[in-house]
Design an enzyme around this catalytic site. Structure first.
Site, PDB file in Angstrom:
ATOM      1  N   LYS A 182       0.834  -1.276  -0.066  1.00  0.00           N
ATOM      2  CA  LYS A 182       0.213  -0.149  -0.357  1.00  0.00           C
ATOM      3  C   LYS A 182       0.663   0.971   0.350  1.00  0.00           C
ATOM      4  CE  LYS A 182      -2.157   3.143   2.802  1.00  0.00           C
ATOM      5  NZ  LYS A 182      -1.947   3.991   1.764  1.00  0.00           N
ATOM      6  N   GLU A 201       9.065   0.729  10.890  1.00  0.00           N
ATOM      7  CA  GLU A 201      10.294   1.848  10.737  1.00  0.00           C
ATOM      8  C   GLU A 201       9.565   3.634  10.776  1.00  0.00           C
ATOM      9  OE1 GLU A 201      12.687   0.905  10.552  1.00  0.00           O
ATOM     10  OE2 GLU A 201      12.700  -1.189   9.932  1.00  0.00           O
ATOM     11  N   CYS A 220      13.506  10.298   6.842  1.00  0.00           N
ATOM     12  CA  CYS A 220      13.312   9.893   8.299  1.00  0.00           C
ATOM     13  C   CYS A 220      15.027  10.750   9.076  1.00  0.00           C
ATOM     14  CB  CYS A 220      13.129   8.884   8.210  1.00  0.00           C
ATOM     15  SG  CYS A 220      14.310   7.587   7.423  1.00  0.00           S
ATOM     16  N   GLU A 279       9.366  15.989  15.244  1.00  0.00           N
ATOM     17  CA  GLU A 279       9.727  15.572  14.071  1.00  0.00           C
ATOM     18  C   GLU A 279       9.236  16.875  12.430  1.00  0.00           C
ATOM     19  OE1 GLU A 279       8.458  12.374  11.397  1.00  0.00           O
ATOM     20  OE2 GLU A 279      10.692  12.029  11.272  1.00  0.00           O
TER      21      GLU A 279
END
Ligand code: NAD
Length: 500
Positions: free
Chosen positions: A191, A267, A302, A401
Site C-alpha cells: 500500500k 520504521e 526520516c 519531527e
C-alpha cells in the site's frame, strides 16, 4: 550520468500514460467501490492522474488472492533459486525503465529528478537484486541433539505480508520491504502512500512481466484510514511491515492487537542529532555535510540530521559556513537536472513546516536563514533551507519531527553534554559524531541511543547493513540479511531415530 535536459524530461512527462488503478491478482482493476482521487504534482499543483481509492473491499479481495497464491505454492514453495531468477529479472526490468520510474517519482512527490535517477532508482534496483542473490544462500540448522533424535530448524515464509509505506522515498522504501518479503516466499500486498502511488503501481506491471505469479505481488493505492486500516485489521494478514510516522505506527500496533496479533515491523520518525566536536577537522567539509544531512530531499528524510549539536568553540564559525553553502541550495523545478532541492510534497506538509518555523520564533530561537515559502507563483509548494541558531533542546523545533528543511543548532561544551542532549528525545533513529579522536567516536557510538550511528559522515551505509530505529523510531530492521529473517519464521522438526 543522464544527459537528459529539463526539456527532455518535460517532453517525456507529457508522453507518459499514467496508470492509477490497483493491481490485484495479476491485473489492473478499478477499486471495487469505484472511488478515485487525484494525485497532484507538488511542483505546480496540477493533477497528474486519477488513482483508485481502494477500501476494505479491495483489501479483502487482495488478501484472498494473496492467501490462495501462498497456498498454491508456485512462489512460496518453489526453489529459492527460482525466486532469485525472477527477482533478478525484475531488477533488470527496473533498470531498463529507470528513467520512467524516476520521472514518476519526481512528478508525484517533488524530489529533484537527478536524485530520483541517481539515488532512489539505483538503490531500489540494487535492493531487489541483492535480496534475490541472497535467498539461495540461506541455510537452515541442525540442532545439537542426542543420537536418538534429529532436530531440524528451518525458515518458512510468513504468509501474507502487507507493506504500508510513506511518500518520501516511495520506490526505495517499497523495495526495502517487498524485496526481502518476496525473496523469502511471501505473498505481498503493497500500500503506497496516497501522496505518491504512481511508481508502486507501475512496479506491479514490471513484476508481472518478470514472472511473479498472480496474487503474489499486489498493489492497493488509497488512503491510510481506508485501505491501510483494513489491511492492518485483517485477520488473514500475517505481517504488517510499516514505514511512516510514529503516530500511525502506534495506531497500527493497536490494530494488530485488536485483530490477529499479526507480526508488526515499525520504521517510524526521527529527530536525529548530528554532533560536531571541535576536533572534527575541515570545517568547510563539515558545513557541506551538515547542510546536506538536513536539506537533502527537502528535509523530508526520516534520518535527517535536524538537530545540529556543535561544540561552542566552533559553533559560530560553522553556522556561517553552513549558511554560505546552503544559500546555493535554493529550491527549483524538480524536472531541472540542475535542481538540488525540489518541491515539498503537498500544501499540508508546507503548512506544517511553516507552523514549526513560527513556533521556533515564538519560543525564542534565532532564525538565521530562510523561514518563508518561496516560488509561490508556481502553484507548487517550495520551502528554502532554514536555520535556527540558539536552539534549546526543550524547544518544540528540537523535539518534534518537522519533516522539512529546518535545522536547529544547539551548542555544547563537553561530549558528555552532547550525548545527553542527543539522547533526550523520544526518538532513536540515527545520530552522527564528528571527531578525529577514535576513543571519543567509539564512546559516543556506544552511548548514543540510536539504531545507527555515523562516524565522520552522515547517512552512510549500503545494503549490507541493517537500517532501523530504537525507542519511538520503531523496532524493525530493513536491509541486510537481517531483514530476510524478519519475513520468515522458524520451524522446528523433531525426528525420533529408532536405530542404534
Ligand atoms: P504517515 O504515517 O502519515 O503515512 C505512512 C503510510 O501509512 C501511508 O501509506 C499512509 O497512507 C498510511 N496510513 C496512515 N494512516 C493509517 C492508518 N490509520 N492505518 C493504516 N495505514 C495508515 O507517514 P508519511 O507522512 O507518509 O511519511 C513520513 C513519516 O515516515 C515520517 O515520520 C518519517 O520519519 C517516516 N519515515 C521513516 C523511515 C524509517 O525507515 N524509519 C523512512 C522513511 C520515512
Amino acid at each position: 550520468m543522464s544527459q537528459l535536459t529539463r526539456a527532455d524530461w518535460q517532453a517525456m512527462s507529457e508522453r507518459l500514460q499514467l496508470e492509477g488503478r490497483a493491481f490485484i491478482n495479476g491485473d489492473y482493476v478499478s477499486a471495487v467501490g469505484g472511488d478515485t482521487f487525484a494525485s497532484i504534482n507538488p511542483a505546480n499543483g496540477m493533477p497528474l492522474a486519477l488513482i483508485a481509492g481502494c477500501d476494505e473491499q479491495d483489501a479483502a479481495l487482495a488478501v484472498a488472492h494473496a492467501r490462495a497464491a501462498f497456498r498454491r505454492g508456485d512462489w512460496s514453495r518453489c526453489a529459492p533459486a527460482e525466486r532469485k531468477r525472477t527477482l533478478l529479472k525484475l531488477a533488470r526490468l527496473m533498470e531498463q525503465h529507470q528513467e520512467e520510474l524516476a520521472l514518476l517519482e519526481t512528478l508525484d512527490m517533488g524530489k529533484p529528478i537527478g536524485d530520483s535517477l541517481h539515488v532512489d532508482l539505483p538503490s531500489a534496483i540494487n535492493c531487489i537484486g541483492w535480496n534475490a542473490e541472497a535467498i539461495d544462500k540461506v541455510y537452515g540448522e541442525v540442532a545439537p541433539t542426542d543420537r536418538h533424535s534429529l532436530g531440524l530448524i528451518t525458515r518458512e515464509p510468513l504468509g501474507v505480508v502487507a507493506a504500508i509505506v510513506p511518500w518520501n522515498f516511495p520506490l526505495m522504501m517499497s523495495c526495502w520491504k517487498i524485496a526481502p518479503a518476496l525473496a523469502a516466499g511471501n505473498s505481498v500486498i503493497l500500500k503506497p502512500s496516497e501522496k505518491s502511488p504512481l511508481s508502486a503501481i507501475r512496479l506491479a506491471a514490471l513484476a508481472r512481466e518478470a514472472g511473479v505469479p498472480d496474487g503474489v505481488f499486489q498493489v492497493l493505492p488509497g488512503f491510510g484510514h481506508t485501505v491501510g486500516k483494513a489491511l492492518a485489521l485483517h485477520n488473514d494478514v500475517d505481517c504488517l511491515a510499516f514505514t511512516g510516522s510514529t503516530r500511525v505506527g502506534k495506531q497500527l500496533t493497536q490494530y494488530a492487537g485488536q485483530s490477529n496479533l499479526k507480526r508488526t515491523f515499525m520504521e517510524c520518525g526521527g529527530k536525529s542529532a548530528n554532533i560536531i566536536c571541535a576536533d572534527a577537522g575541515n570545517l568547510d567539509t563539515i558545513a557541506r555535510e551538515a547542510a546536506m544531512a538536513i536539506y537533502y530531499n527537502q528535509g523530508e528524510v526520516c534520518i535527517a540530521g535536524s538537530r545540529l549539536l556543535v561544540e561552542n568553540s566552533i559553533k559560530d564559525e560553522l553556522v556561517e559556513r553552513i549558511i554560505a553553502y546552503a544559500e546555493q541550495l535554493q529550491p527549483g523545478d524538480p524536472l531541472d537536472p540542475a535542481t538540488r532541492m525540489g518541491a515539498i510534497v503537498d500544501a499540508a506538509q508546507l503548512d506544517t513546516i511553516c507552523g514549526y518555523v513560527a513556533k521556533g520564533v515564538d519560543e525564542g530561537a534565532r532564525l538565521r536563514m530562510g523561514g518563508e515559502p518561496v516560488l509561490t507563483d508556481s502553484g507548487g509548494h517550495y520551502f528554502p533551507p532554514t536555520l535556527f541558531d540558539g536552539v534549546n533542546n526543550r524547544h518544540t523545533i528540537a523535539r518534534e519531527e518537522i519533516f522539512g528543511p529546518v535545522l536547529s543548532v544547539i551548542g555544547f561544551d563537553t561530549l558528555d553534554e552532547a550525548i545527553e542532549i542527543a539522547n533526550d528525545s523520544p526518538y532513536g533513529l540515527a545520530a552522527a559524531v564528528w571527531t578525529r579522536d577514535l576513543d571519543k567516536a567509539l564512546t559516543a557510538s556506544r552511548r548514543l541511543e540510536s539504531g545507527q550511528v555515523y562516524v565522520n559522515n552522515y547517512a552512510g551505509g549500503d545494503m549490507t547493513v541493517p537500517f532501523g530505529g530504537v525507542k519511538q523510531s520503531g523496532n524493525g530492521r530493513d536491509k541486510s540479511l537481517h531483514s530476510l529473517s524478519e519475513y520468515s519464521q522458524l520451524k522446528t522438526t523433531w525426528i525420533a531415530l529408532h536405530g542404534n
